[in-house]
Design a protein around this motif. Sequence first.
Motif, PDB file in Angstrom:
ATOM      1  N   PHE A  84      -9.188   0.002  17.020  1.00 48.49           N
ATOM      2  CA  PHE A  84      -8.726   1.369  16.731  1.00 48.49           C
ATOM      3  C   PHE A  84      -8.777   2.185  18.013  1.00 48.49           C
ATOM      4  N   SER A 123     -13.103   2.951   6.585  1.00 47.92           N
ATOM      5  CA  SER A 123     -12.184   1.932   7.115  1.00 47.92           C
ATOM      6  C   SER A 123     -11.879   2.079   8.593  1.00 47.92           C
ATOM      7  N   MET A 183     -12.109   6.504   1.792  1.00 52.46           N
ATOM      8  CA  MET A 183     -11.414   5.313   2.282  1.00 52.46           C
ATOM      9  C   MET A 183     -11.269   5.339   3.806  1.00 52.46           C
ATOM     10  N   ILE A 184     -10.828   6.467   4.348  1.00 59.05           N
ATOM     11  CA  ILE A 184     -10.543   6.490   5.787  1.00 59.05           C
ATOM     12  C   ILE A 184     -11.842   6.478   6.584  1.00 59.05           C
ATOM     13  N   PHE A 204       2.820   3.450  10.533  1.00 56.92           N
ATOM     14  CA  PHE A 204       3.566   3.266   9.281  1.00 56.92           C
ATOM     15  C   PHE A 204       5.073   3.461   9.471  1.00 56.92           C
ATOM     16  N   PHE A 223       0.836  -1.196   0.000  1.00 54.08           N
ATOM     17  CA  PHE A 223       0.000   0.000   0.000  1.00 54.08           C
ATOM     18  C   PHE A 223       0.873   1.248   0.000  1.00 54.08           C
ATOM     19  N   HIS A 257     -14.245  -5.246  13.288  1.00 53.62           N
ATOM     20  CA  HIS A 257     -13.747  -4.261  12.304  1.00 53.62           C
ATOM     21  C   HIS A 257     -14.090  -4.701  10.880  1.00 53.62           C
TER      22      HIS A 257
HETATM   23  O1  LIG Z   1      -7.010  -1.525   8.745  1.00 56.86           O
HETATM   24  C1  LIG Z   1      -7.534  -1.239   7.695  1.00 56.86           C
HETATM   25  O2  LIG Z   1      -8.171  -2.020   7.054  1.00 56.86           O
HETATM   26  C2  LIG Z   1      -7.384   0.105   7.198  1.00 56.86           C
HETATM   27  O3  LIG Z   1      -7.780   0.366   6.102  1.00 56.86           O
HETATM   28  C3  LIG Z   1      -6.773   1.067   8.091  1.00 56.86           C
HETATM   29  C4  LIG Z   1      -6.150   2.296   7.473  1.00 56.86           C
HETATM   30  C5  LIG Z   1      -5.506   3.088   8.622  1.00 56.86           C
HETATM   31  O4  LIG Z   1      -5.689   2.758   9.771  1.00 56.86           O
HETATM   32  O5  LIG Z   1      -4.791   4.039   8.306  1.00 56.86           O
HETATM   33  C6  LIG Z   1      -5.112   1.958   6.509  1.00 56.86           C
HETATM   34  C7  LIG Z   1      -4.858   2.694   5.415  1.00 56.86           C
HETATM   35  C8  LIG Z   1      -5.723   3.803   4.993  1.00 56.86           C
HETATM   36  O6  LIG Z   1      -5.041   4.978   5.239  1.00 56.86           O
HETATM   37  C9  LIG Z   1      -6.968   3.909   5.769  1.00 56.86           C
HETATM   38  C10 LIG Z   1      -7.175   3.159   6.883  1.00 56.86           C
END
Ligand SMILES: O=C(O)C(=O)C[C@]1(C(=O)O)C=C[C@@H](O)C=C1
Length: 247
Positions: free
Chosen positions: A235, A35, A31-32, A137, A18, A181
């Motif tokens: 989280f 997720s 996305m965020i 990260f 990623f 999750h």
């Molecule tokens: O754990 C996951 O499935 C995620 O997508 C998490 C997550 C994160 O926590 O930053 C990972 C990458 C993206 O930036 C958005 C969400």
Amino acid sequence: MHRSDNIFAQPIAQVGNFRFDQQVVEVFPDMIQRSVPGYSTILDVIGKLTGQYHQADSRLYDLGCSLGGATLMMRRNISHSGCEIIGVDNSEPMIERCQSHLDAYRSDTPVQLICANIQDVSIVNASVVVLNFTLQFIPQAERDALIHAIYQGMLPGAMLVVSEKVHFTDSPVQSVLNDLHLDFKRANGYSELEISQKRTAIENVLLTDTLDAHIMRFKTAGFAHASAWFQCFNFVSFIAIKGDQND
Ligand SMILES: O=C(O)C(=O)C[C@]1(C(=O)O)C=C[C@@H](O)C=C1
Ligand SMILES: C[S@@+](CC[C@H](N)C(=O)[O-])C[C@H]1O[C@@H](n2cnc3c(N)ncnc32)[C@H](O)[C@@H]1O
């Protein structure tokens, strides 16, 4: 309107690691939000904590600022004079889009955006520091040094906010919370294919610590006070406060 995230919707022959590239920038808000359970609540509270903890003539840092979700909330809650926000991200496309988000709203507080590794940026005169889903990260062996360097650049009484995906050493707990999750992602419209390809993409780049490891790291770095203030499934968001003359 932001585009919806369909990056992992079609089968990908070989799912790579990623990256926060242009394709991700285009869908990142969607996305965020879909997720990370509690993402908007966490941003609201970062705004409130900024209001309480920012000090006149100090700096506020948003490390791994992406499109500036937290930066904007911080900027809106500044009432003291002489404050400056520094947003840092090592993704050029993120920083470019972040600048246009910030330019869309008027504010008297200057924001300096820096495209750099957060480990290379010196933290100076900081009253508020935010790492909202960024520390995860950073290579695990380098996290203690980063949190310690941040601590060194913070003023007495300053606030650090760190939000992270975490894991649990108790395997039934890990399995229940991880499943919740995954259900959250399904409920937000992600397919099994999207979920599994995303998991493959992040498994070598997003490495989680336990809740206890985070608290221990804050204490070892020197923070007088540290606690989780939010948890939804796997989280968690933490606060850590540098001591002042009352501690
Ligand atoms: O754990 C996951 O499935 C995620 O997508 C998490 C997550 C994160 O926590 O930053 C990972 C990458 C993206 O930036 C958005 C969400
Ligand atoms: C999940 S996003 C952060 C979300 C953002 N803080 C928010 O609240 O919307 C993680 C960000 O950290 C950035 N990042 C990851 N490692 C980094 C590093 N070593 N230095 C700077 N930025 C980094 C990524 O480019 C990405 O934009």
